[in-house]
Design a protein around this motif. Structure first.
Motif, PDB file in Angstrom:
ATOM      1  N   LYS A   3       0.835  -1.207   0.000  1.00 35.79           N
ATOM      2  CA  LYS A   3       0.000   0.000   0.000  1.00 35.79           C
ATOM      3  C   LYS A   3       0.866   1.253   0.000  1.00 35.79           C
ATOM      4  N   ILE A   4       1.929   1.257   0.804  1.00 38.25           N
ATOM      5  CA  ILE A   4       2.846   2.405   0.849  1.00 38.25           C
ATOM      6  C   ILE A   4       3.528   2.595  -0.503  1.00 38.25           C
ATOM      7  N   LEU A   5       4.015   1.491  -1.077  1.00 39.67           N
ATOM      8  CA  LEU A   5       4.721   1.587  -2.363  1.00 39.67           C
ATOM      9  C   LEU A   5       3.777   2.049  -3.468  1.00 39.67           C
ATOM     10  N   ASP A   6       2.531   1.605  -3.422  1.00 38.04           N
ATOM     11  CA  ASP A   6       1.550   2.051  -4.422  1.00 38.04           C
ATOM     12  C   ASP A   6       1.324   3.556  -4.333  1.00 38.04           C
ATOM     13  N   LYS A   7       1.248   4.067  -3.108  1.00 38.97           N
ATOM     14  CA  LYS A   7       1.076   5.518  -2.927  1.00 38.97           C
ATOM     15  C   LYS A   7       2.282   6.271  -3.476  1.00 38.97           C
ATOM     16  N   LYS A   8       3.464   5.765  -3.194  1.00 38.56           N
ATOM     17  CA  LYS A   8       4.679   6.418  -3.690  1.00 38.56           C
ATOM     18  C   LYS A   8       4.705   6.435  -5.221  1.00 38.56           C
ATOM     19  N   GLU A   9       4.249   5.327  -5.824  1.00 40.49           N
ATOM     20  CA  GLU A   9       4.237   5.247  -7.287  1.00 40.49           C
ATOM     21  C   GLU A   9       3.249   6.248  -7.886  1.00 40.49           C
ATOM     22  N   ILE A  10       2.107   6.433  -7.235  1.00 36.52           N
ATOM     23  CA  ILE A  10       1.129   7.421  -7.716  1.00 36.52           C
ATOM     24  C   ILE A  10       1.736   8.822  -7.697  1.00 36.52           C
ATOM     25  N   PHE A  11       2.390   9.168  -6.603  1.00 34.86           N
ATOM     26  CA  PHE A  11       3.018  10.493  -6.511  1.00 34.86           C
ATOM     27  C   PHE A  11       4.142  10.639  -7.534  1.00 34.86           C
ATOM     28  N   ARG A  12       4.864   9.539  -7.786  1.00 35.19           N
ATOM     29  CA  ARG A  12       5.950   9.621  -8.776  1.00 35.19           C
ATOM     30  C   ARG A  12       5.390   9.866 -10.167  1.00 35.19           C
ATOM     31  N   ARG A  13       4.318   9.118 -10.535  1.00 34.01           N
ATOM     32  CA  ARG A  13       3.714   9.273 -11.862  1.00 34.01           C
ATOM     33  C   ARG A  13       3.137  10.670 -12.044  1.00 34.01           C
ATOM     34  N   GLU A  14       2.564  11.198 -10.987  1.00 40.56           N
ATOM     35  CA  GLU A  14       1.956  12.530 -11.085  1.00 40.56           C
ATOM     36  C   GLU A  14       2.965  13.653 -10.844  1.00 40.56           C
ATOM     37  N   ASN A  15       4.230  13.240 -10.647  1.00 34.23           N
ATOM     38  CA  ASN A  15       5.334  14.191 -10.524  1.00 34.23           C
ATOM     39  C   ASN A  15       5.090  15.210  -9.398  1.00 34.23           C
ATOM     40  N   ILE A  16       4.608  14.687  -8.268  1.00 30.23           N
ATOM     41  CA  ILE A  16       4.390  15.554  -7.105  1.00 30.23           C
ATOM     42  C   ILE A  16       5.665  15.555  -6.275  1.00 30.23           C
ATOM     43  N   GLN A  17       6.247  16.713  -6.109  1.00 32.93           N
ATOM     44  CA  GLN A  17       7.517  16.845  -5.409  1.00 32.93           C
ATOM     45  C   GLN A  17       7.296  17.297  -3.963  1.00 32.93           C
ATOM     46  N   ASN A  18       8.247  16.924  -3.098  1.00 32.74           N
ATOM     47  CA  ASN A  18       8.292  17.420  -1.708  1.00 32.74           C
ATOM     48  C   ASN A  18       6.963  17.245  -0.981  1.00 32.74           C
ATOM     49  N   ARG A  19       6.304  16.139  -1.197  1.00 33.76           N
ATOM     50  CA  ARG A  19       5.043  15.908  -0.522  1.00 33.76           C
ATOM     51  C   ARG A  19       5.293  15.610   0.946  1.00 33.76           C
ATOM     52  N   GLN A  20       4.326  15.868   1.766  1.00 28.93           N
ATOM     53  CA  GLN A  20       4.396  15.495   3.174  1.00 28.93           C
ATOM     54  C   GLN A  20       3.599  14.205   3.376  1.00 28.93           C
ATOM     55  N   MET A  21       4.080  13.355   4.287  1.00 30.13           N
ATOM     56  CA  MET A  21       3.389  12.104   4.547  1.00 30.13           C
ATOM     57  C   MET A  21       2.079  12.385   5.274  1.00 30.13           C
ATOM     58  N   CYS A  22       0.988  11.881   4.731  1.00 29.30           N
ATOM     59  CA  CYS A  22      -0.309  12.101   5.364  1.00 29.30           C
ATOM     60  C   CYS A  22      -0.483  11.168   6.554  1.00 29.30           C
ATOM     61  N   MET A  23      -1.441  11.487   7.418  1.00 30.19           N
ATOM     62  CA  MET A  23      -1.661  10.702   8.629  1.00 30.19           C
ATOM     63  C   MET A  23      -1.988   9.249   8.309  1.00 30.19           C
ATOM     64  N   GLY A  24      -2.819   9.031   7.287  1.00 30.62           N
ATOM     65  CA  GLY A  24      -3.197   7.675   6.924  1.00 30.62           C
ATOM     66  C   GLY A  24      -2.005   6.847   6.501  1.00 30.62           C
ATOM     67  N   GLU A  25      -1.102   7.456   5.778  1.00 32.20           N
ATOM     68  CA  GLU A  25       0.090   6.744   5.322  1.00 32.20           C
ATOM     69  C   GLU A  25       0.986   6.377   6.504  1.00 32.20           C
ATOM     70  N   THR A  26       1.084   7.284   7.471  1.00 31.39           N
ATOM     71  CA  THR A  26       1.886   7.014   8.663  1.00 31.39           C
ATOM     72  C   THR A  26       1.342   5.805   9.409  1.00 31.39           C
ATOM     73  N   GLU A  27       0.034   5.709   9.515  1.00 28.19           N
ATOM     74  CA  GLU A  27      -0.582   4.579  10.214  1.00 28.19           C
ATOM     75  C   GLU A  27      -0.363   3.274   9.459  1.00 28.19           C
ATOM     76  N   ILE A  28      -0.448   3.342   8.131  1.00 28.31           N
ATOM     77  CA  ILE A  28      -0.205   2.139   7.326  1.00 28.31           C
ATOM     78  C   ILE A  28       1.219   1.646   7.546  1.00 28.31           C
ATOM     79  N   MET A  29       2.161   2.597   7.581  1.00 27.49           N
ATOM     80  CA  MET A  29       3.566   2.242   7.783  1.00 27.49           C
ATOM     81  C   MET A  29       3.776   1.599   9.151  1.00 27.49           C
ATOM     82  N   LYS A  30       3.151   2.169  10.165  1.00 25.45           N
ATOM     83  CA  LYS A  30       3.272   1.610  11.516  1.00 25.45           C
ATOM     84  C   LYS A  30       2.668   0.208  11.569  1.00 25.45           C
TER      85      LYS A  30
END
Length: 502
Positions: free
Chosen positions: A314-341
């Motif tokens: 799930k984390i890697l999929d989110k990273k891939e979406i941001f990479r494809r959409e060329n979003i730079q310097n994004r901040q980790m959202c709360m939901g992503e932090t919980e998924i990582m934990k």
């Protein structure tokens, strides 16, 4: 000590039957075919995790022969020093054989009686031990009177294969060989066909072994096993995974659905179904299945590992979406932090419940690096490299992953090269060795991009060619390296050794 017993029906203090020495008895025990003579070593397994798994398999059987599980459980409990409880499980095995064996096929008792003999010997109850040896001799004499006197071999090799396959992944090759021997005698036996197909499947995929469609031996074996036993839902799931690996996922999905209809509450089926879904990109569906399996077997390190992989994806999929959409310097959202934990928590649980789970340790280290907890990642890699009894394949995987971590996360070229070299030097052909080779070649390319006369770049390629057995190419690159670093002892030594070979 060659302690002799007095004549009589009972046991004396030494516990050896009349006229029989302890060493004579020990010699007879070594000739038996049972768990005690199959080299099932405590050092190769997390004994508590294995005991927990066997209890679960008795609750949710993976084979119709429960006595196989009781026998192995007895041996495992004996390894923990509890011989009384071990014998209690042998009695359960014997009862199960009697219950499922109304025709009284004695050969099914051979391994159980062999284990009994060893247990009583270790309890110094030598007369009881000899009694079980006598029972085995009687069964064997009876079998020799039958026209098909080899059937006992099939039963013994089949049980040995199952025990090896269950005991440790390190014994997969041995298990495969035992099932093959059982099938030479009893080729239509559904259990041994399922065991053989499973062992070959695991052997092909273990430690990232490379298996192309033309080299794949497990596919026809899995299909054969299902033909002989259409109710084996777990083998159907393995067939589905193999078809998925061979880019035939649609065909595999049919087997997944059939298997789920047959055994919707089997945690051993559900974990493979979840693997199929995760590999198909259906991560949420995989997690739904895994949560059901976890409710049934909450201490399963395998299921916790699979759940960790899903949350990591799930984390890697989110990273891939941001990479494809060329979003730079994004901040980790709360939901992503919980998924990582959550991913980290499941990997931690996996290694807690199975302390020798090398793959889970590697994934835990990777997850720490994704979470930028580099110190914890580094400590995890260092810890797992200190484990005793690592196989060559396990060392390769650790060094490859550690090298990637040093190169990509810590930006340490020297440490990355060190680990790539160690993994590549181990001559086991699999994707981890290939990864180490790719890492070394890319390091050399980076060196040449900065400086075409970089000695280390030439030295790395010399090292690669040397370990691939391409002597003349290796000599060429080491000679180039020495032009720019003439006093390098490593290059001089390797070059000298290579010229001696010629």
């Amino acid at each position: 000590m060659r302690a002799k017993l007095e004549d009589g029906k009972g046991q004396n203090d030494a516990g050896v039957a009349s006229g029989l020495t302890e060493n004579d008895l020990a010699s007879k025990l070594q000739q038996l075919k049972c768990h005690f003579t199959w080299s099932l070593l405590k050092k190769d397994v997390d004994i508590d995790a294995l005991e927990e798994r066997l209890h679960s398999q008795l609750q949710f059987p993976v084979t119709k022969f429960k006595y196989l599980m009781y026998n192995l459980l007895a041996y495992v409990i004996h390894l923990k020093g509890d011989l009384t409880n071990a014998i209690s499980n042998l009695k359960k095995a014997e009862e199960n054989i009697k219950e499922k064996n109304p025709d009284g096929i004695d050969r099914k008792y051979l391994v159980t009686f062999g284990d009994y003999a060893w247990m009583y010997y270790q309890l110094k109850q030598y007369e009881d031990s000899q009694n079980y040896i006598d029972k085995i001799d009687k069964i064997n004499k009876g079998l020799k009177l039958l026209s098909n006197e080899s059937q006992d071999i099939a039963e013994i090799y089949g049980e040995q294969g199952w025990s090896l396959l269950t005991f440790s992944g390190k014994y997969c090759k041995k298990a495969k060989e035992c099932f093959a021997k059982a099938l030479e005698v009893d080729p239509e036996n559904p259990e041994w066909n399922s065991g053989y197909a499973t062992a070959v499947y695991r052997w092909e995929g273990y430690y990232g072994a490379i298996c192309s469609a033309s080299e794949c031996k497990s596919l026809p074996l899995l299909k054969r096993a299902i033909e002989l036993n259409p109710n084996d839902a777990v083998v159907k799931a393995l067939l589905a995974l193999k078809l998925q690996d061979l880019d035939r996922a649609d065909e595999g999905r049919n087997y997944v659905e059939e298997a789920l209809e047959q055994a919707p509450d089997s945690p051993y089926l559900l974990r493979y179904v979840a693997m199929f879904y995760r590999k198909a990109g259906l991560v949420d569906e995989a997690l739904r299945v895994l949560k059901t399996a976890l409710d049934l077997t909450p201490k399963s390190s395998f299921i916790h590992h699979q759940m960790g992989l899903c949350y990591k994806q799930k984390i890697l999929d989110k990273k891939e979406i941001f990479r494809r959409e060329n979003i730079q310097n994004r901040q980790m959202c709360m939901g992503e932090t919980e998924i990582m934990k959550t991913a980290i928590l499941h990997f931690q649980k996996a290694v807690e419940y199975k302390k020798t789970f090398i793959f889970a340790y590697i994934q835990l280290a990777k997850m720490y690096s994704i979470a930028t907890e580099y110190r914890r990642a580094d400590d995890t890699y260092k810890k797992v490299l200190t484990f005793p009894n690592l196989t060559d394949e396990e060392k390769q995987q650790i060094h490859f992953s550690y090298g990637r971590f040093e190169q990509c996360n810590k930006k340490s070229e020297s440490e990355a090269i060190k680990h790539y070299k160690k993994g590549f030097q181990i001559n086991e052909k699999n994707r981890y060795r290939d990864g180490c080779e790719t890492g070394l070649r890319r390091m050399a390319e980076l060196k040449f991009q900065r400086d075409p006369s970089d000695a280390l770049g030439f030295g790395l390629l010399g090292f690669v060619y040397k370990n691939n057995g391409k002597t003349s190419k290796a000599i060429e690159y080491y000679e180039n390296a020495l032009q720019y670093d003439p006093n390098n002892e490593e290059y001089l030594t390797d070059l000298c050794d290579l010229k001696k070979m010629i």
